[in-house]
Design a protein around this motif. Structure first.
Motif, PDB file in Angstrom:
ATOM      1  N   UNK A 125       0.830  -1.207   0.000  1.00  0.00           N
ATOM      2  CA  UNK A 125       0.000   0.000   0.000  1.00  0.00           C
ATOM      3  C   UNK A 125       0.865   1.259   0.000  1.00  0.00           C
ATOM      4  N   UNK A 126       1.921   1.253   0.811  1.00  0.00           N
ATOM      5  CA  UNK A 126       2.813   2.420   0.863  1.00  0.00           C
ATOM      6  C   UNK A 126       3.460   2.639  -0.509  1.00  0.00           C
ATOM      7  N   UNK A 127       3.908   1.549  -1.131  1.00  0.00           N
ATOM      8  CA  UNK A 127       4.539   1.668  -2.454  1.00  0.00           C
ATOM      9  C   UNK A 127       3.567   2.276  -3.468  1.00  0.00           C
ATOM     10  N   UNK A 128       2.350   1.782  -3.456  1.00  0.00           N
ATOM     11  CA  UNK A 128       1.353   2.285  -4.405  1.00  0.00           C
ATOM     12  C   UNK A 128       0.940   3.719  -4.080  1.00  0.00           C
ATOM     13  N   UNK A 129       0.689   3.980  -2.814  1.00  0.00           N
ATOM     14  CA  UNK A 129       0.215   5.311  -2.413  1.00  0.00           C
ATOM     15  C   UNK A 129       1.290   6.368  -2.631  1.00  0.00           C
ATOM     16  N   UNK A 130       2.555   5.977  -2.476  1.00  0.00           N
ATOM     17  CA  UNK A 130       3.624   6.974  -2.626  1.00  0.00           C
ATOM     18  C   UNK A 130       3.750   7.444  -4.069  1.00  0.00           C
ATOM     19  N   UNK A 131       3.155   6.688  -4.995  1.00  0.00           N
ATOM     20  CA  UNK A 131       3.193   7.101  -6.413  1.00  0.00           C
ATOM     21  C   UNK A 131       2.128   8.161  -6.711  1.00  0.00           C
ATOM     22  N   UNK A 132       1.214   8.379  -5.759  1.00  0.00           N
ATOM     23  CA  UNK A 132       0.071   9.262  -6.027  1.00  0.00           C
ATOM     24  C   UNK A 132       0.409  10.748  -5.919  1.00  0.00           C
ATOM     25  N   UNK A 133       1.637  11.063  -5.554  1.00  0.00           N
ATOM     26  CA  UNK A 133       2.054  12.466  -5.515  1.00  0.00           C
ATOM     27  C   UNK A 133       1.479  13.257  -4.363  1.00  0.00           C
ATOM     28  N   UNK A 134       1.215  12.571  -3.272  1.00  0.00           N
ATOM     29  CA  UNK A 134       0.725  13.264  -2.070  1.00  0.00           C
ATOM     30  C   UNK A 134       1.880  14.051  -1.470  1.00  0.00           C
ATOM     31  N   UNK A 135       1.573  15.282  -1.038  1.00  0.00           N
ATOM     32  CA  UNK A 135       2.609  16.179  -0.520  1.00  0.00           C
ATOM     33  C   UNK A 135       3.241  15.667   0.776  1.00  0.00           C
ATOM     34  N   UNK A 136       2.404  15.220   1.687  1.00  0.00           N
ATOM     35  CA  UNK A 136       2.889  14.776   3.000  1.00  0.00           C
ATOM     36  C   UNK A 136       2.311  13.394   3.276  1.00  0.00           C
ATOM     37  N   UNK A 137       3.192  12.393   3.262  1.00  0.00           N
ATOM     38  CA  UNK A 137       2.740  11.015   3.432  1.00  0.00           C
ATOM     39  C   UNK A 137       3.202  10.541   4.817  1.00  0.00           C
ATOM     40  N   UNK A 138       2.250  10.506   5.741  1.00  0.00           N
ATOM     41  CA  UNK A 138       2.565  10.186   7.147  1.00  0.00           C
ATOM     42  C   UNK A 138       2.306   8.712   7.448  1.00  0.00           C
ATOM     43  N   UNK A 139       3.229   8.092   8.158  1.00  0.00           N
ATOM     44  CA  UNK A 139       2.940   6.800   8.777  1.00  0.00           C
ATOM     45  C   UNK A 139       3.097   6.976  10.278  1.00  0.00           C
ATOM     46  N   UNK A 140       2.053   6.638  11.025  1.00  0.00           N
ATOM     47  CA  UNK A 140       2.116   6.731  12.496  1.00  0.00           C
ATOM     48  C   UNK A 140       2.662   5.415  13.028  1.00  0.00           C
ATOM     49  N   UNK A 141       3.932   5.447  13.358  1.00  0.00           N
ATOM     50  CA  UNK A 141       4.618   4.230  13.806  1.00  0.00           C
ATOM     51  C   UNK A 141       4.801   4.287  15.316  1.00  0.00           C
ATOM     52  N   UNK A 142       4.560   3.161  15.981  1.00  0.00           N
ATOM     53  CA  UNK A 142       4.722   3.177  17.446  1.00  0.00           C
ATOM     54  C   UNK A 142       6.181   2.960  17.856  1.00  0.00           C
ATOM     55  N   UNK A 143       7.089   2.925  16.897  1.00  0.00           N
ATOM     56  CA  UNK A 143       8.537   2.759  17.100  1.00  0.00           C
ATOM     57  C   UNK A 143       8.930   1.323  17.459  1.00  0.00           C
ATOM     58  N   UNK A 144       8.314   0.736  18.470  1.00  0.00           N
ATOM     59  CA  UNK A 144       8.770  -0.594  18.910  1.00  0.00           C
ATOM     60  C   UNK A 144       8.552  -1.642  17.826  1.00  0.00           C
ATOM     61  N   UNK A 145       7.622  -1.384  16.911  1.00  0.00           N
ATOM     62  CA  UNK A 145       7.369  -2.365  15.843  1.00  0.00           C
ATOM     63  C   UNK A 145       8.636  -2.559  14.997  1.00  0.00           C
ATOM     64  N   UNK A 146       9.426  -1.486  14.889  1.00  0.00           N
ATOM     65  CA  UNK A 146      10.672  -1.577  14.111  1.00  0.00           C
ATOM     66  C   UNK A 146      11.606  -2.618  14.723  1.00  0.00           C
ATOM     67  N   UNK A 147      11.521  -2.780  16.040  1.00  0.00           N
ATOM     68  CA  UNK A 147      12.400  -3.691  16.763  1.00  0.00           C
ATOM     69  C   UNK A 147      11.719  -5.023  17.092  1.00  0.00           C
ATOM     70  N   UNK A 148      10.429  -5.113  16.757  1.00  0.00           N
ATOM     71  CA  UNK A 148       9.628  -6.244  17.254  1.00  0.00           C
ATOM     72  C   UNK A 148      10.028  -7.581  16.663  1.00  0.00           C
ATOM     73  N   UNK A 149      10.474  -7.566  15.423  1.00  0.00           N
ATOM     74  CA  UNK A 149      10.675  -8.822  14.710  1.00  0.00           C
ATOM     75  C   UNK A 149      11.598  -8.516  13.531  1.00  0.00           C
ATOM     76  N   UNK A 150      12.406  -9.495  13.155  1.00  0.00           N
ATOM     77  CA  UNK A 150      13.368  -9.299  12.051  1.00  0.00           C
ATOM     78  C   UNK A 150      12.718  -8.708  10.808  1.00  0.00           C
TER      79      UNK A 150
END
Lengths: 358, 112
Positions: A125-150
């Motif tokens: 979804x991010x790959x597809x949506x990023x092609x749409x030319x949106x000015x500000x593309x926000x992802x609300x990440x809780x941070x720990x997910x980055x470390x949660x799993x390989x």
């Protein structure tokens, strides 16, 4: 999975709590101090300044909630998200969202959850949506997910590749306050995740890779001044951990879902509602986020905001689903309000982008 | 009056009403009070901690209530708050003890 022990391991839904039911929350917010006239309802309050009914302004933000599944069970979570929540947006609904993203005048796309990264189609979804030319593309990440799993470890690089604006919750610069609200171990993992985001360029001075933090109070009190808080966060995180970030958004906790449950269990509900009503700022009403935002749920229904979504208050319009999206018709709706809306209009006001008044 | 206590938490919210019976003096007080707590050579955060410590030495429940909340809103930790209370307590006990010198002086003067 890092060592994150949740204070309460389950969502209200899993616990069969009364407040897992949206109507029960709405009843609580409508009865008692608001029904007996002790406090004015939100509608009555905004009538004082001729702002009722609240109407949308120009649509600027599409906020898409791609699912309620999360690797954390935060004490205050208005989504009641957690590992036991299975509501997940399908690729079919994502395709409908993409169609709208391509054709809307909105300049901001805001992906939220749960942990949005846990949706199996998140990257697609991010790959597809990023092609749409949106000015500000926000992802609300809780941070720990980055470390949660390989499988999530490369998220900082992935975000960078798609020029995603990362917005992350961080209730405090100390371990104690953060872990109390978000679960034991969250602070250490969040710090590591922030360092990893910094390492690829996120949040660094003069970097275009935006990294903003969200602060919301860890208890039954209102947020302090956003500018001062940002200064304190920046100083402490830099001195203690060498972390950089761009802005801090101070957000008021709205009295719904798990925070409402907490307010009642801790016997803070009435005092908190008094505080919100006392801090009501009519100037904040014109900039509340429901006026320039449409919130889309995992199953494609449309709401005035993420909070109304959790209260199951669909937009008051003949258009209620992304499959039949029509901006002109939606713009004619009346925004649905209840007493939780005091949270967005207290003090300097509150939105997913922080304060709404200068 | 239904309330049988000397202190009622609800009275804190009525603090502003003291101006009603003496507008000029009340207004001057609140203007001064507001000015004192503005960011200056000391940060608003530092002032909040001082206020919390003084609230304890003055044993003002309203002030303790107000500046505990204010501290939380400013992101002040409970460890910082308790340290501030100890500073107040140390000054309060020190102030008591230092008067002991007066007592010693007096006793030394009077005793043979």
């Amino acid at each position: 999975m890092p060592n994150i022990k949740k204070k309460k391991q389950q969502s209200l839904h899993k616990r069969d709590s009364e407040f897992a039911i949206a109507n029960k929350q709405l009843e609580k917010l409508s009865n008692g101090i608001f029904a007996n006239g002790e406090l004015p309802t939100f509608s009555e309050k905004i009538k004082e300044t001729d702002q009722f009914p609240l109407r949308p302004s120009k649509l600027e933000i599409l906020q898409i909630n791609v699912g309620y599944m999360c690797n954390q069970v935060c004490e205050h979570c208005h989504v009641d998200a957690g590992p036991d929540r299975k509501e997940i947006m399908t690729r079919e609904t994502m395709l409908q969202c993409l169609e709208v993203i391509k054709n809307t005048g909105a300049h901001t796309l805001d992906l939220t959850g749960g942990a949005p990264e846990m949706n199996p189609d998140f990257r697609w979804f991010v790959e597809e949506a990023s092609k749409a030319g949106i000015q500000d593309f926000i992802v609300r990440s809780n941070l720990t997910i980055i470390r949660a799993n390989k499988k999530y470890h490369d998220l900082p690089e992935f975000f960078k590749k798609h020029d995603v604006h990362v917005v992350s919750s961080m209730p405090h610069w100390t371990r104690g306050k953060t872990d109390k609200q978000r679960g034991e171990g969250v602070f250490d993992q969040s710090i590591k995740a922030l360092q990893e985001l910094n390492a690829v360029g996120y949040g660094m001075p003069n970097s275009n890779l935006r990294l903003d933090l969200v602060y919301n109070p860890s208890g039954a009190f209102l947020p302090g001044d956003q500018t001062s808080m940002e200064k304190d966060f920046k100083k402490a995180l830099l001195e203690d951990f060498g972390i950089y970030f761009h802005n801090l958004f101070a957000i008021t906790n709205l009295p719904i879902s798990r925070f409402l449950d907490y307010l009642i269990a801790s016997e803070n509900y009435e005092d908190y509602m008094y505080s919100l009503v006392e801090a009501y700022n009519p100037a904040a009403v014109k900039n509340v986020m429901c006026r320039n935002t449409i919130s889309i749920s995992w199953d494609g229904y449309l709401y005035d905001c993420d909070f109304n979504q959790m209260l199951e208050l669909k937009v008051a319009s003949q258009i209620q689903h992304i499959s039949e999206y029509n901006e002109d018709i939606l713009n004619n709706r009346k925004i649905i309000v209840s007493q939780h809306c005091y949270g967005c209009t207290a003090g300097a006001g509150s939105s997913c982008q922080g304060v709404v008044t200068n | 009056m239904a309330n049988n206590n000397y202190y009622d938490p609800a009275d804190l919210k009525k603090f502003g009403k003291i101006s009603e019976w003496s507008k000029e003096l009340g207004d001057k007080f609140f203007e001064y009070y507001g000015k004192v707590f503005e960011e200056g050579a000391l940060t608003a955060r530092e002032k909040s901690l001082i206020a919390l410590a003084v609230a304890h030495t003055e044993m003002c429940p309203y002030c303790i209530d107000a500046y505990s909340q204010d501290g939380l809103q400013r992101g002040i930790t409970k460890e910082e708050m308790m340290e501030a209370v100890h500073v107040g307590a140390a000054i309060k006990s020190g102030a008591t003890l230092v008067h002991g010198v007066m007592m010693m002086n007096k006793v030394n003067k009077l005793e043979m």
